[in-house]
Design a protein around this motif. Structure first.
Motif, short mmCIF file in Angstrom:
data_model
loop_
_atom_site.label_atom_id
_atom_site.label_comp_id
_atom_site.label_asym_id
_atom_site.label_seq_id
_atom_site.Cartn_x
_atom_site.Cartn_y
_atom_site.Cartn_z
N LYS A 273 -9.41 10.14 29.17
CA LYS A 273 -10.09 10.15 30.47
C LYS A 273 -11.30 11.07 30.37
CE LYS A 273 -8.91 10.42 35.39
NZ LYS A 273 -7.82 10.71 36.35
N PHE B 108 -8.67 16.70 36.45
CA PHE B 108 -7.47 15.89 36.21
C PHE B 108 -6.54 15.87 37.43
CE2 PHE B 108 -8.76 17.41 31.96
CZ PHE B 108 -8.93 16.19 31.32
N HIS C 107 -13.34 13.27 34.66
CA HIS C 107 -12.11 13.76 35.27
C HIS C 107 -12.31 15.00 36.13
CE1 HIS C 107 -12.45 15.45 31.09
NE2 HIS C 107 -12.48 16.56 31.82
N PRO D 204 -3.82 11.39 32.59
CA PRO D 204 -4.63 10.59 31.66
C PRO D 204 -3.74 9.90 30.62
CG PRO D 204 -4.70 12.88 31.00
CD PRO D 204 -3.85 12.82 32.24
#
Length: 315
Positions: free
Chosen positions: A310, A302, A313, A306
């Motif tokens: 998502k 990440f 990621h 998101p």
């Protein structure tokens, strides 16, 4: 940790994810492949200090989020003592809470789990600091990043998720107990007030609240107070109710569990009807199932927020 705080957490864990006769609980799935502390919408709730929400993370609510820890580090740099203080964690709570309310239509923040979710923010300085916080202990970057498994990649500027470890310079635990009264007081007078998230349909604060998300919130709330021994019966009943409701097209349901898309539910859903059938209405999508499970270290997760689920990621 004080005996009173440990007892509160233990009782909640045994009730929702354990075995009452033996007073034990599971970290992973229990009998019938249901339960375990990793299960979403029981003890584990949304709005985590440095993990993404289950729905927005496409089932990944357990790997360190690089973008969230970057944000947390920024707030620590703004602290007068450059620490992950209660004020620092209060800012992290406010930012994460606002993001979840706005973007997660299936946000899970029910009264009982909210105690754990909110107190997790004041646990950072109180349990992860080097020494006793408030009595000379320091909740600095070296201590926090080591214990939660964050390592800066200087080439990318992102944080990798690595095995949790003690700080290289050594670490000393608290010399005094941290009890339930202090934990709850700090959670709801120092953390929560920076952005009070409603425990009754938080989506109404600025997110998406309709019949579907409201029903899903009710179902997740039932999960949070249902003993694990009855979880199968609860889920079977929910599936039956859903079948009836799905016939009412005006409600807008599509065969999911009381309004919850399969992508919002942890992997205890194969107790539901048709769950073993490919494409069954109560199976997690393959993209979500792929993100549920053991931690995978030495990757970055990440790097951006998101705002919708998502599923890809990591790097």
């Amino acid at each position: 940790m004080g005996a009173d705080l440990a007892t509160v957490l233990m009782v909640f864990a045994v009730l929702t994810d354990g075995d009452i006769p033996t007073e034990s609980f599971w970290l992973g799935s229990g009998p019938g492949k249901v339960g375990g502390l990793e299960r979403h919408s029981t003890v584990e709730a949304d709005i985590s200090p440095n993990r993404e929400d289950f729905y927005l993370g496409c089932g990944d609510n357990h790997h360190l989020s690089s973008r969230l820890f970057q944000q947390n580090v920024y707030y620590a740099t703004q602290d007068p003592n450059k620490q992950f203080s209660l004020d620092c964690m209060s800012k992290q709570w406010a930012a994460n809470g606002k993001f979840s309310v706005k973007n997660n239509p299936y946000l899970y923040y029910f009264p009982f789990p909210s105690i754990v979710a909110t107190a997790a923010f004041n646990f950072y300085p109180n349990f992860f600091s080097n020494g006793t916080y408030g009595a000379g202990g320091v909740a600095n970057y070296e201590s926090i990043s080591s214990i939660i498994g964050a390592k800066l990649n200087k080439n990318t500027g992102q944080f990798e998720y690595v095995p949790e470890r003690w700080p290289a310079q050594g670490w000393y635990r608290r010399s005094t107990e941290y009890g339930a009264v202090q934990a709850l007081t700090e959670a709801f007078t120092r953390i929560y007030p920076s952005y009070p998230v409603s425990m009754l349909f938080p989506q109404a604060q600025g997110g998406t609240l309709d019949a579907k998300t409201a029903l899903c919130y009710i179902y997740q709330g039932l999960n949070s107070v249902t003993p694990l021994a009855l979880a199968g019966e609860e889920q079977a009943a929910a599936a039956g109710i859903t079948w009836a409701l799905s016939k009412l097209l005006a409600v807008g349901l599509d065969g999911t569990t009381l309004g919850c898309p399969a992508s919002t539910l942890s992997p205890n859903t194969y107790l539901y009807p048709n769950a073993t059938n490919k494409g069954g209405p109560l199976n997690e999508p393959a993209s979500v199932a792929a993100n549920i499970g053991s931690n995978v270290y030495y990757k970055t997760y990440f790097t951006s927020a998101p705002t919708t689920p998502k599923c890809s990621h990591s790097s």
